[in-house]
Design a protein around this motif. Sequence first.
Motif, PDB file in Angstrom:
ATOM      1  N   ASP A  66       0.838  -1.203   0.000  1.00 47.41           N
ATOM      2  CA  ASP A  66       0.000   0.000   0.000  1.00 47.41           C
ATOM      3  C   ASP A  66       0.873   1.253   0.000  1.00 47.41           C
ATOM      4  O   ASP A  66       0.572   2.231  -0.698  1.00 47.41           O
ATOM      5  N   THR A  77      -8.148   1.990  -2.093  1.00 45.57           N
ATOM      6  CA  THR A  77      -9.533   2.215  -1.722  1.00 45.57           C
ATOM      7  C   THR A  77     -10.075   1.034  -0.928  1.00 45.57           C
ATOM      8  O   THR A  77      -9.454  -0.023  -0.875  1.00 45.57           O
ATOM      9  N   THR A  78     -11.248   1.201  -0.344  1.00 44.06           N
ATOM     10  CA  THR A  78     -11.944   0.090   0.294  1.00 44.06           C
ATOM     11  C   THR A  78     -13.017  -0.473  -0.638  1.00 44.06           C
ATOM     12  O   THR A  78     -13.742  -1.393  -0.259  1.00 44.06           O
ATOM     13  N   ARG A 148      -8.202  -3.353   2.255  1.00 45.64           N
ATOM     14  CA  ARG A 148      -8.021  -2.353   1.192  1.00 45.64           C
ATOM     15  C   ARG A 148      -7.739  -3.032  -0.132  1.00 45.64           C
ATOM     16  O   ARG A 148      -7.341  -4.191  -0.170  1.00 45.64           O
TER      17      ARG A 148
END
Length: 154
Positions: A66, A77-78, A148
């Motif tokens: 990440d 992003t989720t 994520r």
Amino acid sequence: MLSSLAMPSAQAAGDDYPYRTDSTQSADPWGFTKRQCVSFVAWELKQRGRPLNNATQGWGSALTWDDAARRLGKRITTVPKVGAVAQWNAYERSSYYPSSGGTGTLTAGGYGHVAFVTNVYSDGTVRIEQYNMTGNRSYSAMRVRAPRYLYLMS
């Protein structure tokens, strides 16, 4: 490491990773150790025209993916999408959903974990394909909700 009602089963028919029988612990063409989650995801991305290079891009272990994605201007992003990379930091937990029903807990190891998203379900969970989630350097697929998603294909 997983805990739940049942462990995910290896789906050998879906395992087309070229290093699945390699026992050397040597590096793959992208600079990762073969039969580890990072190597498998790098291979999946290369198959789709988005190769990674660990030596020049500094991806490192799964727990830093990440950070590397952020540094390289990639979206984190989720919200999942097919082709995204599901990513967990060291010892991070999330839910997984065994085919036998119920909910289990997926806990990443000390190096974190990455997996390739192959399907997104209407409830926001995803089907992932991965290597070495259980520590035995093997393939598995499962339904999860990852912390994520990294959009590395755009």
